[in-house]
Design an enzyme around this catalytic site. Structure first.
Site, PDB file in Angstrom:
ATOM      1  N   SER A  69       1.030  -1.239  -0.058  1.00 41.92           N
ATOM      2  CA  SER A  69       0.033   0.173   0.244  1.00 41.92           C
ATOM      3  C   SER A  69       1.049   1.108   0.207  1.00 41.92           C
ATOM      4  O   SER A  69       2.118   1.189   0.374  1.00 41.92           O
ATOM      5  CB  SER A  69      -1.405  -0.239   1.441  1.00 41.92           C
ATOM      6  OG  SER A  69      -1.673  -1.130   1.595  1.00 41.92           O
TER       7      SER A  69
HETATM    8  N1  SAH Z   1      -0.778  -4.831   3.902  1.00 44.82           N
HETATM    9  C1  SAH Z   1      -0.155  -5.354   2.951  1.00 44.82           C
HETATM   10  C2  SAH Z   1      -0.624  -4.942   1.953  1.00 44.82           C
HETATM   11  C3  SAH Z   1      -1.836  -5.152   1.280  1.00 44.82           C
HETATM   12  S1  SAH Z   1      -2.649  -5.882  -0.451  1.00 44.82           S
HETATM   13  C4  SAH Z   1       1.534  -4.392   2.969  1.00 44.82           C
HETATM   14  O1  SAH Z   1       1.600  -3.751   4.293  1.00 44.82           O
HETATM   15  O2  SAH Z   1       2.213  -4.851   2.288  1.00 44.82           O
HETATM   16  C5  SAH Z   1      -3.855  -7.211  -0.284  1.00 44.82           C
HETATM   17  C6  SAH Z   1      -3.316  -8.306   0.265  1.00 44.82           C
HETATM   18  O3  SAH Z   1      -4.690  -9.342   0.927  1.00 44.82           O
HETATM   19  C7  SAH Z   1      -3.075  -9.369  -0.688  1.00 44.82           C
HETATM   20  O4  SAH Z   1      -1.520 -10.084  -0.153  1.00 44.82           O
HETATM   21  C8  SAH Z   1      -3.738  -9.914  -0.870  1.00 44.82           C
HETATM   22  O5  SAH Z   1      -3.305 -11.774  -1.189  1.00 44.82           O
HETATM   23  C9  SAH Z   1      -4.536 -10.423   0.563  1.00 44.82           C
HETATM   24  N2  SAH Z   1      -5.457 -10.982   0.520  1.00 44.82           N
HETATM   25  C10 SAH Z   1      -7.242 -10.880  -0.516  1.00 44.82           C
HETATM   26  N3  SAH Z   1      -7.827 -11.483  -0.053  1.00 44.82           N
HETATM   27  C11 SAH Z   1      -7.736 -11.947   1.281  1.00 44.82           C
HETATM   28  C12 SAH Z   1      -8.239 -13.623   2.001  1.00 44.82           C
HETATM   29  N4  SAH Z   1      -9.066 -13.765   1.609  1.00 44.82           N
HETATM   30  N5  SAH Z   1      -7.574 -13.628   3.480  1.00 44.82           N
HETATM   31  C13 SAH Z   1      -6.519 -13.465   3.606  1.00 44.82           C
HETATM   32  N6  SAH Z   1      -5.910 -12.119   2.702  1.00 44.82           N
HETATM   33  C14 SAH Z   1      -5.973 -11.801   1.574  1.00 44.82           C
END
Ligand code: SAH
Length: 221
Positions: A69
């Site tokens: 992000s």
């Molecule tokens: N917080 C992260 C950025 C997140 S991007 C950072 O600091 O880099 C969003 C993430 O959510 C992705 O890696 C994706 O794989 C995950 N995601 C999406 N749906 C999900 C679910 N149902 N359970 C767990 N993770 C999920």
């Protein structure tokens, strides 16, 4: 001192300082959040050609088609979460592990889950290299939370849900806070702050955001 004797300017240190100024300009004013973000080097969480852009205020690609992000959004979400040093926190969407690292400096215990095993493996490596021992990262579908570790003082969701997932609401302590982007995946979403009250939940709309969608089930990568 002549120019020759002056120490070489450290471009990474300069860029990190500039990023901190950008965070303040974006409305991140909580001193603890700013200090934590200054300590966690975003450069450690970005690979390959994008590494040189790690100190810019923009989301960047990571493995499995996901994104780390934008720092100002990380700062504003962390500030809205208002974490306390004794808190047990769940993050849904580990991604690179950057947000989990920041939370780990502000809370007692961080559980973080991602549906992609490859991201969890990579994040575990970076987080242990940084010596952040109070984070546990799991491969799991975070829309169901982590019933074995519940309830949580704080829950941070970093992928967009159509509605705040019911199991996550149920795993929040009374007085606890959840911050979650809500909306259709391909349109602008709204960042919501949910506070669990004795007899229900209070919902506060914070700002428009854009996140990758919360997807059901585990990833294939
Ligand atoms: N917080 C992260 C950025 C997140 S991007 C950072 O600091 O880099 C969003 C993430 O959510 C992705 O890696 C994706 O794989 C995950 N995601 C999406 N749906 C999900 C679910 N149902 N359970 C767990 N993770 C999920």
């Amino acid at each position: 001192m002549t120019d020759k004797l002056r120490p070489e300017p450290d471009p990474v240190a300069q860029r990190r300082r500039r990023l901190n100024a950008t965070l303040r300009d974006s409305g991140v004013h909580d001193a603890r959040v700013l200090a934590a973000m200054e300590r966690v080097d975003r450069g450690a969480f970005v690979r390959g050609v994008f590494a040189r852009r790690a100190y810019e205020d923009m989301p960047l690609p990571i493995s499995c088609g996901q994104t780390i992000s934008q720092p100002s959004v990380v700062g504003l979400m962390t500030q809205a979460l208002n974490p306390h040093p004794r808190d047990k926190v769940l993050e849904v969407g580990t991604g690179s592990g950057y947000q989990a690292a920041i939370l780990s400096l502000l809370c007692r215990r961080v559980y973080t889950v991602d549906r992609h095993r490859a991201l969890i493996d990579e994040a575990r490596g970076v987080l242990s290299d940084l010596g952040l021992a109070n984070i546990t990262a799991f491969t799991a579908d975070g829309s169901f939370g982590l019933p074995d570790q519940a309830p949580f003082d704080r829950i941070l969701v970093t992928a967009a849900a159509e509605d705040p997932p019911g199991p996550l609401l149920a795993q929040l302590k009374i007085g606890g806070i959840m911050v979650v982007p809500v909306g259709q995946s391909d349109t602008v979403q709204t960042l919501i702050k949910v506070t669990r009250l004795v007899g229900g939940y209070d919902y506060e709309e914070l700002r428009p955001v854009r996140f990758v969608p919360l997807v059901e089930g585990l990833g294939t990568e």
